[in-house]
Design a protein around this motif. Structure first.
Motif, short mmCIF file in Angstrom:
data_model
loop_
_atom_site.label_atom_id
_atom_site.label_comp_id
_atom_site.label_asym_id
_atom_site.label_seq_id
_atom_site.Cartn_x
_atom_site.Cartn_y
_atom_site.Cartn_z
N GLN A 13 0.70 -1.10 -0.02
CA GLN A 13 -0.07 -0.08 0.03
C GLN A 13 0.88 1.29 0.00
O GLN A 13 2.03 1.31 0.61
CB GLN A 13 -0.83 0.00 1.16
N ALA A 14 0.48 2.33 -0.70
CA ALA A 14 1.03 3.76 -0.70
C ALA A 14 1.40 3.97 1.00
O ALA A 14 0.74 3.96 1.82
CB ALA A 14 0.15 4.69 -1.15
N GLY A 15 2.72 4.48 1.10
CA GLY A 15 3.23 4.73 2.23
C GLY A 15 4.07 3.52 3.06
O GLY A 15 4.93 3.82 3.97
N GLY A 16 3.93 2.44 2.19
CA GLY A 16 4.61 1.22 3.05
C GLY A 16 6.24 1.29 2.56
O GLY A 16 6.45 1.89 1.96
N GLN A 39 10.96 0.45 -15.02
CA GLN A 39 10.05 0.81 -16.22
C GLN A 39 8.62 0.53 -15.87
O GLN A 39 8.06 -0.62 -15.49
CB GLN A 39 10.57 -0.09 -17.09
N ALA A 40 7.85 1.50 -15.85
CA ALA A 40 6.36 1.46 -15.64
C ALA A 40 5.69 1.35 -16.94
O ALA A 40 6.25 1.43 -18.24
CB ALA A 40 6.16 2.94 -15.27
N PRO A 41 4.28 0.85 -16.97
CA PRO A 41 3.62 0.25 -18.04
C PRO A 41 3.55 1.51 -19.24
O PRO A 41 3.24 2.83 -18.77
CB PRO A 41 2.44 -0.23 -17.90
N ASN A 84 11.04 3.25 0.88
CA ASN A 84 10.31 3.47 2.04
C ASN A 84 9.08 4.80 1.37
O ASN A 84 9.69 5.31 0.40
CB ASN A 84 11.22 4.35 3.10
N SER A 85 8.07 5.13 1.98
CA SER A 85 6.98 6.02 1.95
C SER A 85 6.88 5.80 0.11
O SER A 85 6.76 6.60 -0.63
CB SER A 85 7.63 7.33 1.97
N LEU A 86 6.47 4.66 0.04
CA LEU A 86 6.25 4.31 -1.54
C LEU A 86 5.00 4.93 -2.07
O LEU A 86 3.98 5.17 -1.23
CB LEU A 86 6.19 2.54 -1.74
N LYS A 87 4.96 5.25 -3.14
CA LYS A 87 3.85 5.97 -3.70
C LYS A 87 3.37 5.09 -5.00
O LYS A 87 4.09 4.40 -5.59
CB LYS A 87 4.31 7.35 -4.30
N PRO A 88 2.10 5.43 -5.42
CA PRO A 88 1.59 4.60 -6.67
C PRO A 88 2.37 4.85 -7.83
O PRO A 88 2.58 3.98 -8.74
CB PRO A 88 0.07 5.25 -6.73
N GLU A 89 2.81 5.86 -7.93
CA GLU A 89 4.10 6.39 -9.04
C GLU A 89 5.20 5.36 -9.04
O GLU A 89 5.78 5.52 -10.21
CB GLU A 89 4.12 7.73 -9.36
N ASP A 90 5.35 4.96 -7.98
CA ASP A 90 6.77 4.06 -7.93
C ASP A 90 6.25 2.53 -8.57
O ASP A 90 7.31 1.83 -8.71
CB ASP A 90 6.95 3.86 -6.44
N THR A 91 5.16 2.42 -9.07
CA THR A 91 4.81 1.15 -9.49
C THR A 91 5.43 0.89 -10.80
O THR A 91 5.47 1.68 -11.68
CB THR A 91 3.33 0.87 -9.73
N ALA A 92 6.29 -0.12 -10.97
CA ALA A 92 7.05 -0.44 -12.09
C ALA A 92 7.49 -1.81 -12.11
O ALA A 92 7.64 -2.59 -11.16
CB ALA A 92 8.07 0.50 -12.35
N VAL A 93 8.22 -2.39 -13.22
CA VAL A 93 9.23 -3.55 -13.01
C VAL A 93 10.56 -2.92 -12.61
O VAL A 93 11.01 -2.02 -13.35
CB VAL A 93 9.36 -4.36 -14.18
N TYR A 94 11.34 -3.24 -11.61
CA TYR A 94 12.61 -2.56 -11.37
C TYR A 94 13.43 -3.91 -11.77
O TYR A 94 13.64 -4.98 -11.41
CB TYR A 94 12.63 -2.81 -9.73
N TYR A 95 14.73 -3.14 -12.42
CA TYR A 95 15.68 -4.12 -13.01
C TYR A 95 17.13 -3.82 -12.41
O TYR A 95 17.46 -2.66 -11.99
CB TYR A 95 15.92 -3.88 -14.39
N VAL A 114 7.14 -4.35 -8.83
CA VAL A 114 6.78 -3.71 -7.59
C VAL A 114 5.18 -2.75 -7.98
O VAL A 114 5.34 -2.00 -8.69
CB VAL A 114 7.83 -2.43 -7.18
N THR A 115 4.42 -3.03 -7.19
CA THR A 115 3.14 -2.61 -7.49
C THR A 115 2.48 -1.80 -6.06
O THR A 115 2.44 -2.36 -4.83
CB THR A 115 1.98 -3.55 -7.64
N VAL A 116 2.37 -0.53 -6.09
CA VAL A 116 1.95 0.12 -4.89
C VAL A 116 0.43 0.67 -5.24
O VAL A 116 0.13 1.41 -6.20
CB VAL A 116 2.67 1.45 -4.67
N SER A 117 -0.36 0.19 -4.21
CA SER A 117 -1.77 0.50 -4.20
C SER A 117 -2.07 1.83 -3.63
O SER A 117 -1.46 2.08 -2.80
CB SER A 117 -2.72 -0.28 -3.90
N SER A 118 -3.06 2.54 -4.34
CA SER A 118 -3.40 3.88 -3.28
C SER A 118 -4.47 3.83 -2.36
O SER A 118 -5.22 2.74 -2.20
CB SER A 118 -3.77 4.84 -4.30
#
Length: 118
Positions: A13-16, A39-41, A84-95, A114-118
């Motif tokens: 979740q966001a903030g996690g 890389q985000a969709p 930390n303090s993850l945001k929905p815009e951090d959602t992406a495949v991390y390489y 990595v998927t961050v839900s709002s």
């Protein structure tokens, strides 16, 4: 040849927080610098953070400064990305990437989602 294996992605979740790991099969002069990209969709690949195995040199994208920390464990040939303090815009495949120097990366991992839900 250097192989990289990422782990630690998931849904949060966001903030996690999440910690990504990148294990390298070995360290050589051609893999002296390590980095995380994402890389985000529908978007291009973006540099997130980088480090040298000495740990003396690090860099971060402006979008993650103060929230993400990159570190290296030489004994384990592993680089970490603490997020930390993850945001929905951090959602992406991390390489994970490795190369002889910063901004010159030859080896890439398979990526971890990595998927961050709002």
């Amino acid at each position: 040849q250097v192989q990289l294996v990422e782990s630690g992605g998931g849904l949060v979740q966001a903030g996690g927080s999440l910690r990504l790991s990148c294990a390298a099969t070995r360290r050589t002069a051609s893999s002296a610098a390590m980095a995380w990209f994402r890389q985000a969709p529908g978007k291009g690949r973006e540099s997130v953070a980088g480090i040298t195995w000495s740990g003396r040199d690090t860099y971060y994208a402006d979008s993650v400064k103060g929230r993400f920390t990159i570190s290296a464990d030489n004994a384990k040939n592993t680089v970490y990305l603490q997020m930390n303090s993850l945001k929905p815009e951090d959602t992406a495949v991390y390489y994970c990437a490795a190369g002889p120097k910063t901004s010159q990366y030859y080896y890439w991992g398979q990526g971890t989602q990595v998927t961050v839900s709002s």
